[in-house]
Design an enzyme around this catalytic site. Sequence first.
Site: not given
Ligand code: PGA
Length: 252
Positions: A9, A11, A97, A99, A169, A175, A215, A236-237
Amino acid sequence: MRKKVVAGNGKCNTTLQEGIELAQTVNQLVTEKGDKNITVVLCTPFTHLTKVVELVDGNRIGVGAQNCAAEAKGAFTGEVSAAMVKSTGAGYVILGHSERREYYGETSEILNKKVALTLANGLTPIYCCGEALETRQAEKQNEWVKRQLDETIFQLPVEEVSKIIIAYEPIWAIGTGVTASTEQAQEMLAYIRGLIADKFGKEVADKTSILYGGSCNAKNAPELFAQPDIDGGLIGGASLKGEDFLGIINAY
Ligand code: PGA
């Protein structure tokens, strides 16, 4: 057997040029060294979709969007429809998601429209759910996640539900560098699979890919992915760095 999926992802990160470079790196790493049993998906910004679809080996890497419009088309300035996503050659859309739920007010009602349009266009939704820290601390995470699913994808007929990938999640893990413990993640994913079995039957539950996200990295992925109900990750990251992402893909 259900699919093992590792989806990135991206983002709101990377310019088009940076996104192309990243996709090229991931494509090279995955085609040369990636576990062939894993379905790899790159969910890029809308602006990158066409280019990324063109440059990756479609047999090894799927491409997806991170959202789509709740309407099919028309006077909705700035929106990108599911049909537009499909026309780029992408195959997936992340929906729900946290967010988007939190910062853009996405309710179950809105998400139901998005899920329906995504499916109608032959795209696979990667449908996210997960609780905030207060909910977890109050030990209400199961009720929370159940409600998120009951109000949305559990309303669908069985043949549609079986096309969806679910991603759990926990918001407190996204994050933050704090991963859910292996036990917490396995427990929730087993719970979700049980809900699917109760509502749609064991066969559907056994075929549904349920991912963990929050994470997740190359270090913690092997233990997470070794759990019986964890079918991969939404990343994500760590999906923004080719080698890190490859490490997660090869964590099984
Ligand atoms: P993250 O994000 O791996 O940076 O924690 C996961 C996500 O929001 O899909």
